[in-house]
Enzyme design. Structure first.
Site, PDB file in Angstrom:
ATOM      1  N   GLU A 185     -81.086  43.466  13.355  1.00 26.06           N
ATOM      2  CA  GLU A 185     -81.063  44.972  12.547  1.00 26.06           C
ATOM      3  C   GLU A 185     -81.291  44.695  10.975  1.00 26.06           C
ATOM      4  OE1 GLU A 185     -77.159  46.619  12.951  1.00 26.06           O
ATOM      5  OE2 GLU A 185     -78.142  48.114  14.112  1.00 26.06           O
ATOM      6  N   GLU A 254     -80.913  46.760  22.481  1.00 22.58           N
ATOM      7  CA  GLU A 254     -79.258  47.245  22.515  1.00 22.58           C
ATOM      8  C   GLU A 254     -79.193  48.700  22.940  1.00 22.58           C
ATOM      9  OE1 GLU A 254     -76.912  46.593  19.048  1.00 22.58           O
ATOM     10  OE2 GLU A 254     -77.703  44.557  18.761  1.00 22.58           O
TER      11      GLU A 254
HETATM   12  C1  GAL Z   1     -75.829  47.137  16.430  1.00 21.63           C
HETATM   13  C2  GAL Z   1     -75.543  45.645  15.983  1.00 21.63           C
HETATM   14  C3  GAL Z   1     -74.556  44.986  16.924  1.00 21.63           C
HETATM   15  C4  GAL Z   1     -73.453  45.856  17.273  1.00 21.63           C
HETATM   16  C5  GAL Z   1     -73.668  47.171  17.436  1.00 21.63           C
HETATM   17  C6  GAL Z   1     -72.491  48.222  17.516  1.00 21.63           C
HETATM   18  O1  GAL Z   1     -76.429  47.819  15.291  1.00 21.63           O
HETATM   19  O2  GAL Z   1     -77.082  45.159  16.174  1.00 21.63           O
HETATM   20  O3  GAL Z   1     -74.277  43.565  16.823  1.00 21.63           O
HETATM   21  O4  GAL Z   1     -72.840  45.681  15.985  1.00 21.63           O
HETATM   22  O5  GAL Z   1     -74.447  47.709  16.330  1.00 21.63           O
HETATM   23  O6  GAL Z   1     -71.766  47.868  18.594  1.00 21.63           O
END
Ligand code: GAL
Length: 882
Positions: A185, A254
């Site tokens: 990110e 994600e």
């Molecule tokens: C994303 C990040 C993850 C986690 C998630 C929220 O942006 O890459 O590591 O923090 O947000 O749970």
């Protein structure tokens, strides 16, 4: 060619599998614009996020197996730098950090692995995964074009890649690793670093590639990822995302299928209908790799949770709950979704981009039709046409006509048609069972009756240890390991994060003139700190006079001082280091700006000109009185049940493990804030901080999700149950030690076992047949497809059986789980038939068919079967079909 070579190679390969724990015949991984190519073949991949240190190695096999059973092809994890290198150049790859073991387990289960090395990971993990010692390297600036940082980052990333290679864990070595990730990110913070940020991205990409790992690398949320790296998406929805080059596939690293909890926050919940909608939309619109962040969230054991203020539970409302039990209907509904996507896979991989058909103002189809000439070569024996029909209207069901047939699409839903005709799944129609879990006392919890005592807690009977011992933590320096210096020091510079706590002690001399000044002007002196994080406790002359909680908030605390010397003790405290954002190395903790006393006769007193004595941590913490050996050396005294709650106090007791195999929870709802250890294992911080009363209303899956939508647990403490992994327990005499800061009632603490006790399901004739029995070839054979009927699947947790059917009605039952009632139409033998099929079984399947219930109980009406069943522990399980 030597004729015996293939056989020899196969034998060699097999013996390698046995000897090295490698899992596959070596295969290569590449990609094109459509998908990852596994040994040259495009794949549609479902990935399950599991972070190995958020569970124990004993839990890993079951979590991986449940992911596989749920339809995952891939497991995804970050690599946690600060866990692996707690001290610079001293590595830890043991226990929960035994990443090699974890990766091997994934491989030996036949699943692939996506390894996200980072090494910045965010992840609600302490300091985003960075070791705190990193900030002490002279001249270091994190995540930018900075030589000291890049050196350390490169060394660690190389260390991990080399380790994976040495252990034969890459796909081309016969291991499960198909993909890696560098950074995380960075796109969100890149602009803060100007041109140096851009250079850093290029450097990170080049550095990663030069490690020669032999599998593709991704960057997550990095729109300017260089050509050699795939830029992947994260978010609640990623169907509208496109990679930055026509040569890269559309990957979703994600999918936030839930969210994390913060102390004092509500419990986030994301409805499964909306998750399924988001996933189906992604594959509908050309996606090919999708990962659930998190499929299992687990626990932030010890002080690993990030911050500020992230809770110990990292349940994440994931398909597998914090304790390793299935979260239903989430797990089951997504399993059906995965099966539906898999039925479409032959057509999805054979088509470069789908045909788009507008079906209505807010309805659309994407059709993956294989050209006849390609069909036999690319799609194997699957269907030559698959389609997704979406209704993105949040309010209304839509009737659409697609290829001459009419389809009803519920609001905010996607229907999946593996053969372009038959709907096998709709994201909004949930047939999977609901599981209601209870955390309860298992008789006999404390076998030695002399240490147990039944208690009424909130009208529920619970059992707690009768004997508790106690020990006060000194509110001052407690060892020679303290130092005195002029000035107010930054918290992390002193603690190096070896503890949450930093004692700061000074002396204030108050003159008779000050006292009369305060009396005459009717004012009291005030401690003022420009900015403070996360918690501050203020003691004057040994008394706690105030506490402040916040993230960089101003402190204004009136204090009563006596004439002469007054001891001022400030206990500054962190509750999880910042894990997100630019410039983490500069963030620090403790105080910022001026620290002063105001309203003195001669004006303000600048406390940075004073001498302060600093002491890191708690005495009990550093003496390790939570371990079995050291706890015996400490001077505990007996605690009487009528003792009033006390601050800064240690407690200890012994307890027996609950019988059976159910996961174990420690109920700390009677306590305030602190930390807890079981047999020397740090189970985490605890805090009975209460969530706001409002904001939990009704939950409607329709429409865009955001983290406060559908939240639960308003007005209650965010967390009262703390997971004690079974492998940390022995049958009896488990040592429980707590450090309590704000005061609690240890006599009300109990140890409970968690299990699914009630399961419910509702499946109607209009539901789609279960997909588990289907294969792509069924779509060629219309006959077998027509024979499929909807089914109800009921399943208890492992080691449990259905002991009774509490409710069963085939007809028009009303209400919802735990509140079902019979409707106008009811097949009288419903209960008897369901009981016969299910009672005494670990799982059962009931076909939703009139003939299964002795004939149609009401013609012309769509019938539904609603069942509520109880699960109880058993030694044997079996399954059956009605
Ligand atoms: C994303 C990040 C993850 C986690 C998630 C929220 O942006 O890459 O590591 O923090 O947000 O749970």
């Amino acid at each position: 060619m030597f004729p015996g070579r293939p056989l020899f190679a196969a034998l060699l390969c097999f013996s390698l599998i046995i000897q090295l724990g490698v899992s596959f015949a070596p295969f290569n991984v590449s990609y094109d614009h459509r998908a990852l190519l596994i040994d040259g073949k495009r794949r549609m991949l479902i990935s399950a996020g599991i972070h190995y240190p958020r569970a124990t190695p004993e839990m890993w096999p079951d979590l991986i197996a449940k992911s596989k059973e749920g339809g995952a092809d891939v497991i995804q994890t970050y690599v946690f730098w600060n866990g692996h290198e707690p001290v610079r150049r001293q590595y830890n790859f043991e226990g929960r950090y035994d990443i090699v073991k974890f990766v091997k387990l994934v491989g030996s289960s036949g699943l692939y692995l996506h390894l996200r090395i980072g090494p910045y990971v965010c992840a609600e993990w302490n300091f985003g995964g960075f070791p705190v010692w990193l900030r002490d390297i002279p001249g270091i600036e994190f995540r930018t074009d900075n030589a000291p940082f890049k050196d350390e980052m490169q060394r660690f990333v190389k260390k991990i890649v080399d380790l994976m290679q040495k252990e034969m864990l890459f796909s081309w070595q016969g291991g499960p690793i198909i993909m890696l990730q560098i950074e995380n990110e960075y796109g969100n913070v890149e602009s803060s670093f100007g041109l140096r940020g851009k250079d850093y991205v290029k450097w990170a990409a080049r550095m990663a590639l030069e490690l020669d790992a032999g599998v593709p690398w991704v960057m997550c949320q990095q729109a300017d990822a260089p050509d050699i790296i795939i830029n992947a998406c994260n978010g609640f929805y990623c169907d509208a995302f496109w990679p930055n080059s026509a040569n890269k596939p559309k990957l979703w690293t994600e999918d936030w299928n839930g969210w994390f909890a913060s102390w004092g926050g509500r419990t986030p919940k994301r409805p499964v209908e909306d998750i399924a909608f988001a996933v189906a939309r992604f594959f509908q619109r050309g996606g090919s790799f999708h990962n659930y962040y998190m499929y299992f969230g687990g626990t932030n054991f010890g002080r690993s949770s990030g911050g500020p203020f992230y809770a110990t539970s990292y349940d994440y409302d994931a398909p597998i709950d914090e304790y390793g039990l299935l979260s239903q209907p989430k797990w089951g509904h997504l399993k059906e979704l995965h099966a539906a996507i898999k039925l479409c896979e032959p057509a999805l991989v054979a088509v470069d981009s789908p045909q788009y058909i507008k079906l209505g103002p807010m309805q659309e189809a994407h059709v993956y039709r294989v050209k006849e000439s390609l069909y036999s070569t690319q799609s194997g024996n699957g269907s030559s046409c698959s389609a997704f029909l979406a209704n993105i209207d949040e309010h209304k069901t839509a009737s659409v006509t697609f290829l001459g047939q009419v389809y009803k699409l519920p609001p905010w839903s996607v229907s999946i048609l593996p053969d372009c005709r038959t709907t096998v799944f709709n994201t909004a129609k949930v047939g999977a069972q609901t599981s209601i879990k209870t955390v309860e006392f298992d008789l006999p919890l404390f076998r030695n009756i002399s240490v147990t005592q039944p208690l009424m807690v909130q009208n529920k009977i619970s059992y707690v240890p009768k004997t508790w011992m106690t020990l006060k933590e000194p509110i001052s320096v407690w060892s020679e390991n303290n130092f005195t210096i002029q000035g107010v020091l930054e918290h992390l510079n002193v603690t190096k994060d070896h503890s949450d706590y930093l004692w700061r002690i000074t002396r204030i001399n108050v003159s008779a003139e000050d006292i009369s000044f305060w009396e005459e002007n009717q004012v009291i002196p005030t401690l003022s700190i420009d900015s403070m994080r996360d918690i501050l406790h203020i003691f004057v002359n040994g008394q706690l006079i105030g506490s402040v909680i916040g993230h960089w908030v101003k402190v204004v605390q009136p204090i009563q001082l006596l004439q002469g010397y007054n001891d001022l003790v400030l206990l500054s405290q962190t509750v999880g280091l910042q894990n997100y954002g630019a410039f983490l190395e500069k963030d620090g903790a403790g105080f910022k700006g001026q620290v002063k006393l105001t309203r003195f006769k001669n004006g303000e007193i600048d406390l940075s000109e004073y001498s302060w004595t600093y002491q890191v941590g708690l005495r009990g913490e550093f003496q390790k009185i939570f371990t079995i050996d050291e706890s015996e050396k400490a001077e505990w005294t007996d605690l009487t049940p009528d003792a009033s709650p006390s601050t800064f106090t240690w407690y200890k007791t012994f307890f027996d493990a609950p019988n059976g195999e159910n996961p174990v929870a420690l109920d700390l709802g009677s306590m305030g804030k602190g930390q807890a250890w079981v047999n020397g294992h740090h189970i985490g911080r605890y805090w009975t901080r209460v969530a706001p009363k409002d904001g939990c209303g009704k939950c409607d899956y329709r429409g865009h999700y955001h983290t406060s939508k559908c939240a639960t647990n308003c007005g209650n403490p965010t967390q009262i149950w703390y997971h004690i992994p079974r492998s940390w327990l022995q049958a009896s005499n488990n040592l429980l030690v707590l450090f309590e800061e704000t005061g609690g009632k240890p006599f009300e603490i109990s140890v409970k076992s968690r299990s699914t006790q009630t399961i419910c399901a509702e499946v109607s004739e209009s539901h789609y047949p279960s997909l588990q029995n289907w294969s792509p070839s069924d779509f060629i054979d219309q006959n077998s497809k027509n024979k499929m009927t909807p089914e109800m699947h009921l399943q208890c947790d492992d080691g449990h059986t259905i002991s009774s059917i509490e409710f069963a009605s085939y007809g028009t039952p009303q209400g919802s789980c735990q509140m079902f009632s019979q409707g106008q139409c009811h097949a009288p033998n419903s209960l008897a038939l369901v009981s016969k099929a299910c009672q005494g079984k670990g799982s059962c399947v009931i076909r939703i068919l009139n003939s299964a219930f002795g004939g149609d109980p009401c013609r012309g009406i769509v019938k539904t079967l609603a069942v509520e069943a109880k699960c109880t522990p058993s030694s044997t399980t079996s399954s059956s079909q009605l």
